[in-house]
Design a protein around this motif. Structure first.
Motif: not given
Length: 320
Positions: A259-264, A276-277
C-alpha cells in the motif's frame, strides 16, 4: 402650472384686459354662430359692433372659433366669470344683448331658442324674467320651441320627411341583410380556417411525435453503444492489468508495504505523509482529468485511482 395645460379660452382670459368682457364676448358669439342665413363676415361685423365698448384687448377670431367648436366647458366658465364678477343687473344686461343678437333678423332659430334658456339658467335669470325681457325687446312672447324629435315637426318643415324615412329604413334593411350575409360568409370562412388549422396542428403534432420517437431511439442506441464500448474498455484494461501483474516482479509479501508503494512512500511513513501522498496521487490520477482522452485511457485512470484509494483506505485503517 405649464401654459400648455390651459384651454384656448382660459388663455384668452389670462391675456384679456377685462375677463368680464371676454366672457360676454364668448356668450354673444355662441348665439351669433347659431343664427340662420348669416355669413362668417356678417358674424364678425355684428360681434365687433356689439363689443365696440368692451375692453378685452384681443382679437375676435379666437372667440368665434371657440363658439363654433361648441365648447360647453368654456361657455360654463364664461358664465361663472359673469356670476362671480357681475351683479344681477349686469347679468340681465348680458341677456338683453344675447336676445338682441339672436333676433336681429326677426327670426329666432331653433338652436337659439334653447341657447337663450341655457344662458338664462347659467346666469341665474328666472324663466319668467327671461320671458318678460324677451317680450319687451321683441314685442312677442318667447314661445316654446318645437321639438325636432317629434314627427309633427318634420311633417311641417319637411314634406319629404316620410319618404326620406322610408328610403332610410329600406337602406338600413339592405345594409342589415348585407351585414348578415357578410357575417355568415365570415363565419363560414372562420370555421374552414379553424378546421384547416386543426388539421395542420394534428399533422404537426404527429410529425413532432415521430421526431421524438426517432430521437429517443437514436439516443438509446448511442447509450447502448457507449455502454458496449465501456465494457470492452474495462475488459481490455483488466487484461492489461493482469498481464502487467504477471510480468512484474512478485509483490512484497507485506500488504502495508504494498500500500505504501502504491502511494510512493517508504515503509515507516507517518499518517500525515500518507494523507499528503494520497492527495497528491489523487489529483494526478483522478479520472476526471482524463475526460478528453479515449475511453480506454479513462478506464486505465479509473483503475489507477481505485488502487490509490484502496491503499489509502487500508493504511488509514491500520493507523487507528
Amino acid at each position: 402650472m405649464s401654459i400648455a395645460r390651459f384651454s384656448p379660452f382660459e388663455l384668452l382670459l389670462l391675456k384679456s384686459r377685462s375677463q368680464v368682457d371676454t366672457a360676454k364676448l364668448l356668450l354673444l358669439a355662441w348665439v351669433l354662430v347659431h343664427r340662420q342665413h348669416v355669413s362668417e363676415g356678417q358674424r364678425r361685423r355684428r360681434l365687433a359692433q356689439v363689443s365696440v365698448h368692451f375692453r378685452h384687448g384681443h382679437e375676435l377670431a379666437p372667440i368665434i372659433h371657440i363658439a363654433q367648436q361648441q365648447d360647453l366647458k368654456a361657455i360654463q366658465l364664461a358664465a361663472e366669470v359673469l356670476r362671480k364678477e357681475c351683479s344681477k343687473e349686469h347679468s340681465l344686461g348680458v341677456m338683453h344683448q344675447a336676445i338682441t343678437v339672436a333676433t336681429d333678423s326677426g327670426e329666432l332659430s331653433l338652436a337659439n331658442h334653447y341657447i337663450l334658456r341655457f344662458l338664462a339658467d347659467l346666469l341665474n335669470v328666472e324663466p319668467l324674467t327671461l320671458n318678460t325681457l324677451f317680450q319687451e325687446l321683441t314685442g312677442s312672447p318667447l314661445a316654446t320651441p318645437e321639438d325636432p324629435s317629434r314627427d309633427a315637426y318634420w311633417r311641417i318643415h319637411d314634406a319629404d320627411y316620410y319618404a326620406q324615412k322610408a328610403r332610410e329604413a329600406e337602406a338600413a334593411q339592405q345594409q342589415a341583410r348585407e351585414a348578415q350575409e357578410k357575417a355568415e360568409r365570415q363565419e363560414k370562412k372562420r370555421q374552414q380556417e379553424e378546421a384547416e388549422r386543426a388539421h395542420s396542428k394534428a399533422q404537426a403534432e404527429a410529425e413532432r411525435e415521430r421526431n421524438r420517437q426517432q430521437e429517443h431511439a437514436r439516443r438509446q442506441e448511442q447509450r447502448e453503444h457507449k455502454k458496449r464500448q465501456q465494457r470492452e474498455s474495462q475488459q481490455e484494461g483488466a487484461k492489461q492489468r493482469s498481464s502487467y501483474q504477471r510480468a512484474s516482479s512478485p509483490p512484497p509479501p507485506d500488504r502495508t508495504a504494498r500500500a505504501l508503494a502504491v502511494l510512493g512512500l517508504m515503509p515507516g511513513a507517518s499518517q500525515v505523509e500518507v494523507r499528503k501522498a494520497y492527495r497528491r496521487m489523487a489529483q494526478l490520477h483522478h479520472p476526471d482529468r482524463f475526460y478528453t482522452e479515449s475511453e480506454h485511457q479513462i478506464a486505465l485512470a479509473s483503475a489507477r485511482f481505485q488502487r490509490i484509494k484502496s491503499a489509502y483506505d487500508y493504511l488509514m485503517h491500520t493507523y487507528r
